[in-house]
Design an enzyme around this catalytic site. Structure first.
Site, short mmCIF file in Angstrom:
data_model
loop_
_atom_site.label_atom_id
_atom_site.label_comp_id
_atom_site.label_asym_id
_atom_site.label_seq_id
_atom_site.Cartn_x
_atom_site.Cartn_y
_atom_site.Cartn_z
N HIS A 204 8.54 -16.07 6.66
CA HIS A 204 9.10 -14.78 6.25
C HIS A 204 7.96 -13.78 6.18
O HIS A 204 6.86 -14.10 5.73
CB HIS A 204 9.80 -14.91 4.90
CG HIS A 204 10.18 -13.58 4.33
ND1 HIS A 204 10.97 -12.70 5.03
CD2 HIS A 204 9.86 -12.98 3.16
CE1 HIS A 204 11.13 -11.61 4.31
NE2 HIS A 204 10.46 -11.74 3.17
N ASN B 64 8.80 -5.72 6.28
CA ASN B 64 9.67 -6.76 5.74
C ASN B 64 11.13 -6.36 6.00
O ASN B 64 11.65 -5.43 5.39
CB ASN B 64 9.41 -6.91 4.23
CG ASN B 64 10.26 -8.00 3.60
OD1 ASN B 64 11.18 -8.54 4.23
ND2 ASN B 64 9.97 -8.33 2.35
N CYS C 298 15.38 -12.60 1.05
CA CYS C 298 14.46 -12.94 2.14
C CYS C 298 14.61 -14.38 2.61
O CYS C 298 14.12 -14.73 3.68
CB CYS C 298 13.02 -12.66 1.71
SG CYS C 298 12.78 -10.90 1.41
N1 ACO Z 1 -0.28 2.96 -1.98
C1 ACO Z 1 -1.36 3.09 -2.77
N2 ACO Z 1 -1.48 2.48 -3.96
C2 ACO Z 1 -0.45 1.70 -4.34
C3 ACO Z 1 0.70 1.52 -3.56
C4 ACO Z 1 0.77 2.20 -2.33
N3 ACO Z 1 1.82 2.09 -1.49
N4 ACO Z 1 1.55 0.67 -4.21
C5 ACO Z 1 0.95 0.34 -5.35
N5 ACO Z 1 -0.26 0.96 -5.45
C6 ACO Z 1 -1.25 0.87 -6.51
C7 ACO Z 1 -0.64 0.46 -7.83
O1 ACO Z 1 -0.13 1.56 -8.52
C8 ACO Z 1 -1.83 -0.15 -8.52
O2 ACO Z 1 -2.63 0.88 -9.04
P1 ACO Z 1 -3.32 0.74 -10.48
O3 ACO Z 1 -4.23 -0.46 -10.35
O4 ACO Z 1 -4.02 2.04 -10.63
O5 ACO Z 1 -2.18 0.52 -11.42
C9 ACO Z 1 -2.60 -0.83 -7.38
O6 ACO Z 1 -2.18 -0.16 -6.19
C10 ACO Z 1 -2.34 -2.30 -7.25
O7 ACO Z 1 -0.91 -2.50 -7.25
P2 ACO Z 1 -0.27 -3.92 -7.20
O8 ACO Z 1 1.22 -3.79 -7.27
O9 ACO Z 1 -0.96 -4.82 -8.17
O10 ACO Z 1 -0.69 -4.35 -5.72
P3 ACO Z 1 -0.58 -5.76 -5.04
O11 ACO Z 1 -1.89 -6.17 -4.52
O12 ACO Z 1 0.17 -6.75 -5.88
O13 ACO Z 1 0.32 -5.45 -3.76
C11 ACO Z 1 2.57 -5.81 -3.06
C12 ACO Z 1 1.64 -4.98 -3.93
C13 ACO Z 1 2.18 -5.61 -1.62
C14 ACO Z 1 4.00 -5.35 -3.26
C15 ACO Z 1 2.43 -7.32 -3.43
O14 ACO Z 1 2.53 -7.45 -4.83
C16 ACO Z 1 3.46 -8.21 -2.80
O15 ACO Z 1 3.43 -8.44 -1.60
N6 ACO Z 1 4.35 -8.83 -3.60
C17 ACO Z 1 5.28 -9.85 -3.12
C18 ACO Z 1 6.33 -9.30 -2.19
C19 ACO Z 1 7.31 -10.39 -1.83
O16 ACO Z 1 6.96 -11.46 -1.36
N7 ACO Z 1 8.59 -10.15 -2.08
C20 ACO Z 1 9.58 -11.17 -1.82
C21 ACO Z 1 10.35 -10.87 -0.60
S1 ACO Z 1 11.20 -9.33 -0.66
C22 ACO Z 1 12.92 -9.69 -0.90
O17 ACO Z 1 13.30 -10.78 -1.25
C23 ACO Z 1 13.89 -8.54 -0.76
#
Ligand code: ACO
Length: 346
Positions: A255, A285, A114
């Site tokens: 980003h 993304n 990214c």
């Molecule tokens: N729909 C419904 N529920 C979901 C989904 C979905 N699509 N995905 C995860 N959940 C659930 C999980 O299973 C979890 O359930 P549980 O509590 O029963 O275990 C709950 O939702 C919370 O999941 P988290 O992963 O903790 O959710 P979070 O708030 O962290 O959001 C996300 C996830 C959006 C991926 C976030 O962590 C994020 O944005 N991370 C950083 C992404 C990033 O910046 N990446 C770098 C760039 S990408 C690159 O370089 C290629």
């Protein structure tokens, strides 16, 4: 010192849309969860199996050439930032060179996920600053759908396909162009966000396919914590280094991984929502393409001299910020680049 300035912006977006409602039919998710947690409503997918990243990159590059009014033979260097090259080798940059007919150019791919566009912009700017080159194409392009597991709700809701491209040229005055950059990497985060299969560590085999190692893997919450800190810290660092306050900044160009990360960065910079470029709702993304896509969408509103802070965080970990002063008004390509005499003659 010669400064590198962006003198044109191009893009490519596949026509096919994958909406949150479509994803509700594919995995156990909801439109509300996706919107609240990420800010995404839909993303674009390149469905044609005969087309890949180089196709999108070349279309974005052609738009740059057309907007700037130059021939492909004038390009000196092509840098393609991508984590989804058409093939391991040859480089996607070579395929773009062939496709657009940039007969005089050399080129290479750059892998920084990214942060790829920022790293490529920083690299291209050095060839302008040294006087080596006059016209450098910097492209961020990713076909993320090629490495996304559409049975994994944790990742398949996040990514889209797209390309964005800019032309770097020497700025004719020191008032515009790339002013400063702060770039970092920290490999301690390698396992938190990666595609484990297909490389020399885990070459393709039935075992790697069965273990789904050819798909992107992300430990979302771990990456989230580092991304919030990393992007906000580096944006604050580059502002402090250049004596900029929130009022001095025309736009944050972040980003687009998650609206909450973008919001935290803007808060730290002391700027309001109206100064933040956000299109994650429409494209998701798109990895290396997000920042040039924002520049493309906001280009008509930009003014010569606008202070922009570009900031990113991604796999590696990689992160950084670039401070640039925008070089032209609106879409009047070339404004501020040529002398007034040249402009009135054209
Ligand atoms: N729909 C419904 N529920 C979901 C989904 C979905 N699509 N995905 C995860 N959940 C659930 C999980 O299973 C979890 O359930 P549980 O509590 O029963 O275990 C709950 O939702 C919370 O999941 P988290 O992963 O903790 O959710 P979070 O708030 O962290 O959001 C996300 C996830 C959006 C991926 C976030 O962590 C994020 O944005 N991370 C950083 C992404 C990033 O910046 N990446 C770098 C760039 S990408 C690159 O370089 C290629």
């Amino acid at each position: 010192m010669i400064r590198a300035a962006i003198t044109a912006v191009g893009h490519f977006l596949p026509e096919d849309r994958l909406t949150n409602q479509d994803l509700e039919q594919m995995v156990d998710t909801s439109d509300e969860w996706i919107r609240v947690r990420t800010g995404i409503r839909e993303r674009r997918i390149l469905r044609d199996p005969t087309k890949a990243t180089s196709y999108m990159a070349a279309r974005a590059a052609q738009e740059v050439l057309q907007k700037r009014g130059i021939e492909p033979e004038e390009i000196d260097l092509i840098i393609v930032a991508t984590v989804t090259p058409d093939m391991f080798f040859p480089a996607t940059a070579c395929l773009v060179q062939r496709d657009i007919g940039a007969r005089r150019a050399w080129g290479f791919d750059l892998s920084a996920a990214c942060s790829g566009f920022l790293f490529a912009l920083a690299t291209g700017a050095q060839f302008i600053a040294s006087g080596q080159h006059q016209k450098v194409l910097v492209i961020g392009a990713d076909k993320m759908s090629a490495i996304t597991d559409y049975t994994d709700r944790r990742t398949c809701v996040l990514f889209g396909d797209a390309a964005g491209a800019v032309l770097l040229e020497p700025a004719l005055d020191s008032e515009v162009g790339i002013m400063d950059m702060c770039l970092y990497c920290d490999g301690s985060g390698a396992e938190a966000l990666c595609m484990p299969g297909g490389g020399s560590l885990n070459p393709p085999s039935y075992k790697t396919i069965d273990a789904k190692m050819h798909f992107l893997y992300q430990d979302g919450p771990t990456v989230f914590k580092r991304a919030v800190e990393g992007m906000a810290d580096v944006a604050a660092e580059i502002m402090a280094r250049n004596g900029l306050s929130g009022e001095d900044v025309a736009y944050l160009v972040p980003h687009q991984a998650n609206w909450r990360i973008i919001e935290a960065t803007a808060r730290r910079m002391g700027i309001g929502r109206e100064k933040v470029m956000v299109n994650i709702d429409r494209y998701g993304n798109t990895t290396a393409a997000t920042i040039p896509l924002c520049l493309y969408d906001w280009e008509a509103r930009l003014k010569r001299g606008d202070n922009l802070i570009l900031a990113s965080f991604g796999a590696g970990y990689t992160w950084g910020a670039i401070y640039l002063r925008w070089a032209y008004d609106g879409t009047r390509v070339g404004f501020g680049m040529e002398s007034e005499a040249q402009l009135s003659a054209s």
